[in-house]
Design a protein around this motif. Structure first.
Motif, mmCIF file in Angstrom:
data_model
loop_
_atom_site.group_PDB
_atom_site.id
_atom_site.type_symbol
_atom_site.label_atom_id
_atom_site.label_comp_id
_atom_site.label_asym_id
_atom_site.label_seq_id
_atom_site.Cartn_x
_atom_site.Cartn_y
_atom_site.Cartn_z
ATOM 1 N N VAL A 172 0.595 -1.141 -0.138
ATOM 2 C CA VAL A 172 0.074 0.094 -0.095
ATOM 3 C C VAL A 172 0.863 1.495 0.422
ATOM 4 O O VAL A 172 1.772 1.469 0.988
ATOM 5 C CB VAL A 172 -1.122 0.032 0.901
ATOM 6 C CG1 VAL A 172 -2.186 1.308 1.120
ATOM 7 C CG2 VAL A 172 -1.681 -0.947 1.108
ATOM 8 N N ASP B 95 0.384 4.926 1.323
ATOM 9 C CA ASP B 95 -0.273 5.768 1.354
ATOM 10 C C ASP B 95 0.068 7.234 0.793
ATOM 11 O O ASP B 95 1.318 8.162 0.259
ATOM 12 C CB ASP B 95 -0.406 6.346 2.912
ATOM 13 C CG ASP B 95 -1.351 6.912 3.972
ATOM 14 O OD1 ASP B 95 -1.067 7.888 3.408
ATOM 15 O OD2 ASP B 95 -1.710 6.370 5.356
ATOM 16 N N SER C 63 -6.892 8.315 6.329
ATOM 17 C CA SER C 63 -6.052 7.633 6.086
ATOM 18 C C SER C 63 -6.213 6.282 5.344
ATOM 19 O O SER C 63 -5.372 5.512 4.634
ATOM 20 C CB SER C 63 -5.258 6.619 7.465
ATOM 21 O OG SER C 63 -6.384 6.112 8.032
ATOM 22 N N SER D 195 -5.317 5.854 -0.148
ATOM 23 C CA SER D 195 -4.179 5.374 -0.460
ATOM 24 C C SER D 195 -3.869 4.366 -1.948
ATOM 25 O O SER D 195 -5.130 4.600 -1.955
ATOM 26 C CB SER D 195 -3.783 4.068 0.384
ATOM 27 O OG SER D 195 -5.120 3.207 0.738
ATOM 28 N N GLU E 36 -3.221 0.932 -3.051
ATOM 29 C CA GLU E 36 -3.494 -0.234 -2.506
ATOM 30 C C GLU E 36 -2.398 -1.575 -3.864
ATOM 31 O O GLU E 36 -3.382 -1.962 -4.913
ATOM 32 C CB GLU E 36 -4.908 -1.324 -2.456
ATOM 33 C CG GLU E 36 -5.304 -0.445 -1.773
ATOM 34 C CD GLU E 36 -6.761 -1.107 -0.739
ATOM 35 O OE1 GLU E 36 -6.357 -2.392 -0.419
ATOM 36 O OE2 GLU E 36 -7.702 -0.653 -0.719
ATOM 37 N N THR F 284 -6.705 8.328 -6.499
ATOM 38 C CA THR F 284 -6.871 6.645 -5.732
ATOM 39 C C THR F 284 -7.786 6.790 -6.458
ATOM 40 O O THR F 284 -8.303 4.677 -5.682
ATOM 41 C CB THR F 284 -7.140 7.174 -4.396
ATOM 42 O OG1 THR F 284 -7.981 8.213 -3.961
ATOM 43 C CG2 THR F 284 -5.312 7.903 -4.235
#
Length: 345
Positions: free
Chosen positions: A4, A6, A26, A29, A31, A64
């Protein structure tokens, strides 16, 4: 290989304001581990970190969402790397998949209602392919190959980090890449390494501008310097970037100076188009379409040329041509000022 990425570990987050950072959580991210092969994970990791260097935090935040869709798409295929197919094949496959998911691969253009343009998710995928192509075809100008780097001290080189570069693949057309590549190499002969490193920040901003809907050109020579300035200032204002800044004169008086990224763009235009007026205005018959200005024409009776051949005295003919050039430039400048005033209002 990290599973991952971030968003808070990317450079765009470090450069962002506190207000922009508050919008990141959080959960935002990439993945990477959801991609089917290690090679794909490696390629996309490289690209995502590259985007973190050259794009704004808001852009990367949106990416994202796109990346999640890309992972779904890649898991329907049996490929080990993005390099196994051409951009054209990838584009067709991804557009078909996007449409099958009930999403739009194309949308109506804001500039021309008869023209369709690709949606951001498709552009994101295609830009990644351009990035991979640039890795293979050498569309990077590394600082270590520039004149300013050779003349810099070891301490100055360390400040620039590990192998910094200008990425020409960020530009939308091959002609723009050729023009900007020539300017970057030439300016590195004039400026220091520190200044050239700052120029890369301006360059990345300009690449975003050239990929925006405001601009639709294949070469820097297609528009006048005044029009470039107007369009770039307009884009900067829409991005919330100041077009002016406070400056200190030699007499310790505060003044207003143009943002250096605007000056950088205009110097590039001067470098690329040094004789853009002379190329056409030295002739006795001007083709208006070739002049670096925007001329409003009568759509019914369109004028295509200005003919000075009937003015027999050479000196008088040249003086009249100079007056025309002055009037054209003056009108363009006034149009630019009015446009910026309307934008500020």
């Amino acid at each position: 290989m990290e599973e991952v990425i971030d968003i808070r570990t990317l450079q765009c987050y470090q450069k962002a304001t506190e207000e922009q950072r508050k919008k990141c959580t959080s959960k935002l991210s990439f993945e990477i581990g959801k991609l089917p092969t290690l090679k794909l994970q490696e390629e996309w990791t490289f690209y995502i970190k590259h985007c973190g260097e050259v794009k704004s935090l808001s852009s990367v935040r949106q990416e994202t969402v796109y990346f999640k869709r890309v992972c779904e798409f890649m898991n329907h295929l049996s490929v080990d790397s993005m390099k196994v197919q051409t951009k054209a094949v990838w584009g067709q496959q991804f557009e078909s998949w996007v449409s099958a998911q009930g999403l739009k691969a194309y949308r109506e253009s804001n500039k021309n209602k008869n023209w369709r343009e690709r949606t951001p998710i498709v552009l994101y995928f295609l830009h990644m392919l351009d990035f991979i192509d640039s890795e293979m075809s050498g569309q990077r100008i590394y600082f270590k190959d520039l004149a300013c780097y050779q003349e810099a001290s070891e301490e100055e080189r360390k400040k620039c980090g590990r192998e910094p570069y200008f990425d020409l693949s960020l530009l939308p057309t091959q002609q723009l890449r050729k023009e900007w590549g020539a300017y970057i190499k030439e300016s590195a002969r004039i400026y220091t390494l520190g200044t050239s490193f700052q120029h890369r920040v301006y360059y990345n901003q300009i690449c975003r501008f050239l990929n925006s809907r405001i601009v639709c050109v294949k070469s820097m020579r297609e528009q006048s310097k005044e029009k470039w300035e107007y369009q770039f200032k307009r884009w900067l204002m829409t991005e919330g970037i100041q077009i002016n800044r406070k400056s200190q004169s030699v007499y310790s008086k505060e003044g207003i100076a143009r943002n250096p990224n605007i000056s950088y763009l205009l110097r590039m235009v001067d470098f690329t188009c040094p004789n853009i007026w002379e190329d056409e205005t030295e002739k006795d018959i001007w083709e208006l379409e070739k002049l670096p200005i925007e001329i409003k024409n009568n759509p019914i009776k369109k004028v295509k040329t200005l003919n000075f051949t009937n003015i027999r005295q050479p000196d008088m003919r040249n003086e009249i041509k100079k007056e025309f050039i002055y009037c054209f430039r003056r009108k363009q400048s006034l149009r630019l000022q009015r446009g910026l005033q309307q934008g500020n209002d």
